[in-house]
Design a protein around this motif. Sequence first.
Motif, mmCIF file in Angstrom:
data_model
loop_
_atom_site.group_PDB
_atom_site.id
_atom_site.type_symbol
_atom_site.label_atom_id
_atom_site.label_comp_id
_atom_site.label_asym_id
_atom_site.label_seq_id
_atom_site.Cartn_x
_atom_site.Cartn_y
_atom_site.Cartn_z
ATOM 1 N N GLU A 203 14.483 -70.916 4.543
ATOM 2 C CA GLU A 203 14.813 -70.479 3.211
ATOM 3 C C GLU A 203 16.282 -70.723 2.983
ATOM 4 O OE1 GLU A 203 15.664 -68.223 6.268
ATOM 5 O OE2 GLU A 203 13.569 -68.150 5.604
ATOM 6 N N GLU A 264 14.645 -58.318 10.431
ATOM 7 C CA GLU A 264 14.181 -59.273 9.421
ATOM 8 C C GLU A 264 12.794 -58.896 8.905
ATOM 9 O OE1 GLU A 264 16.199 -63.591 10.382
ATOM 10 O OE2 GLU A 264 14.629 -62.895 11.741
ATOM 11 N N GLU A 265 11.921 -58.500 9.815
ATOM 12 C CA GLU A 265 10.585 -58.089 9.381
ATOM 13 C C GLU A 265 10.642 -56.814 8.539
ATOM 14 O OE1 GLU A 265 7.056 -59.875 11.968
ATOM 15 O OE2 GLU A 265 7.677 -57.858 12.561
ATOM 16 N N GLY A 268 11.616 -57.833 5.196
ATOM 17 C CA GLY A 268 10.681 -58.741 4.547
ATOM 18 C C GLY A 268 11.241 -60.129 4.306
ATOM 19 N N SER A 269 12.361 -60.470 4.940
ATOM 20 C CA SER A 269 12.946 -61.794 4.746
ATOM 21 C C SER A 269 12.297 -62.841 5.640
ATOM 22 C CB SER A 269 14.451 -61.751 5.028
ATOM 23 O OG SER A 269 14.713 -61.314 6.359
ATOM 24 N N VAL A 270 11.773 -62.420 6.786
ATOM 25 C CA VAL A 270 11.104 -63.317 7.730
ATOM 26 C C VAL A 270 9.906 -62.568 8.313
ATOM 27 C CG1 VAL A 270 11.319 -64.654 9.874
ATOM 28 C CG2 VAL A 270 13.260 -64.505 8.311
ATOM 29 N N ASP A 271 8.838 -63.305 8.596
ATOM 30 C CA ASP A 271 7.672 -62.715 9.251
ATOM 31 C C ASP A 271 7.442 -63.439 10.567
ATOM 32 O OD1 ASP A 271 5.563 -61.040 9.648
ATOM 33 O OD2 ASP A 271 4.137 -62.195 8.448
ATOM 34 N N THR A 290 9.932 -66.211 4.480
ATOM 35 C CA THR A 290 9.225 -65.876 3.251
ATOM 36 C C THR A 290 9.689 -66.790 2.122
ATOM 37 O OG1 THR A 290 10.890 -64.204 2.739
ATOM 38 C CG2 THR A 290 8.930 -63.475 3.917
ATOM 39 N N LEU A 291 8.816 -66.974 1.149
ATOM 40 C CA LEU A 291 9.121 -67.880 0.046
ATOM 41 C C LEU A 291 10.162 -67.282 -0.896
ATOM 42 C CD1 LEU A 291 5.542 -69.195 -0.790
ATOM 43 C CD2 LEU A 291 7.264 -70.196 0.703
ATOM 44 N N THR A 293 13.150 -64.214 -1.198
ATOM 45 C CA THR A 293 13.901 -63.147 -0.555
ATOM 46 C C THR A 293 15.265 -63.040 -1.210
ATOM 47 O OG1 THR A 293 14.830 -62.313 1.509
ATOM 48 C CG2 THR A 293 14.762 -64.706 1.244
#
Length: 375
Positions: A203, A264-265, A268-271, A290-291, A293
């Motif tokens: 991202e 990050e999880e 919610g910026s990266v899973d 994530t698409l 953020t």
Amino acid sequence: MRTWMCWVFLACWALGVPALGATVEEVPRLAANAWSVDTTRTLTPQTLAEVDQLGNALVRDGQGQLAVVVVDTTGSQPPRAFALELFNRWGLGTAGRDDGALLFIALEDRAAEIILGDGVDGPNEQARSDAIMANDVVPAFKRGSPDDAVLEGARGLHQLIVTSELNQPRNAQEAASAWDPRLAESAWSEDSAVTIVSEGPRESEGALNVPALAGGAGLVGAVGLAGRALLRRRPRRCQKCRNPRTRLDEDADDAHLMPGQVREEQLGSVDYDVWWCEPCQDAVVERFGTLFTRHVRCKKCRYVTANKTSRTIRSATYSSGGEIEVTVRCTHCHHTATSRHSTPKLTRSTSLSSSSRSSSSSGGRSSGGGSSGRW
């Protein structure tokens, strides 16, 4: 006696008047195949020649334009405003691509400015510009090495343009292959017995994932998103024992993640997906950005755990640009970075702006992206 007094008066007046500095109009235009102007004659011929070579290489490859300008002082005009006006007056860059960059030095003002064209001033390019100024240009001037400062700055800006999103757009097929777990099981970490695999598309810092957003508007995007979901859940096998791996749930996978990854999880910026092999007691960690953020990547810990805020220091007007202060604070390592950026002056109408630009130059344009440095 009267003549002598007049000469004394003139000498005292001259010594008491500060240098007015060159105006933008007085800066000599770039000569053919030359991309450097040094009105102070401070730089060596070798330095000027290398800058010209870097500029000509960009033009030859159709990737952009790079110029270096050195003056004594900008007088009463702020160096940042002077450099931005000079960039747009010359129209550095290619029309429609806005792929130019300017390294501007005012020696007596002890000021350095990087101006980036609108086509090469994305978040990644801005971060590189800040690094070039902070790590290369300013330290060299503090050491008393103007040639090193200009060379390191010009080389860094050359690389910035070459590797910019404009010149190196991410290939969709390569991005898709980054999700394929068959390419990934490598790079063992002896400390944690965890393998970090190739991640999905990165991202941009604080921006939308433009290719995914554009594709999501139609059938291609829907198919791509569905394919990504299928790839994430496709069964994995351990490369060592060939037994099937088990995908851990969100609570169980935290034990195999670094603290920054857990953060990050949480944001919610990266899973992350963790695939566990029971016989080998081994975990494979897969990263998926994530698409959408609002968080950006921290320059210190490199996790997407930072918040970016800005405040207006000086509002833009119709006659002059403004200035904003951007602060990036990481919620993981608590690193804080602050930088200042120029904003363009207000325009009364699109047609007026276009006609004004065309009258001065037909090349590229900058809205003020880049970096400032003082020593």
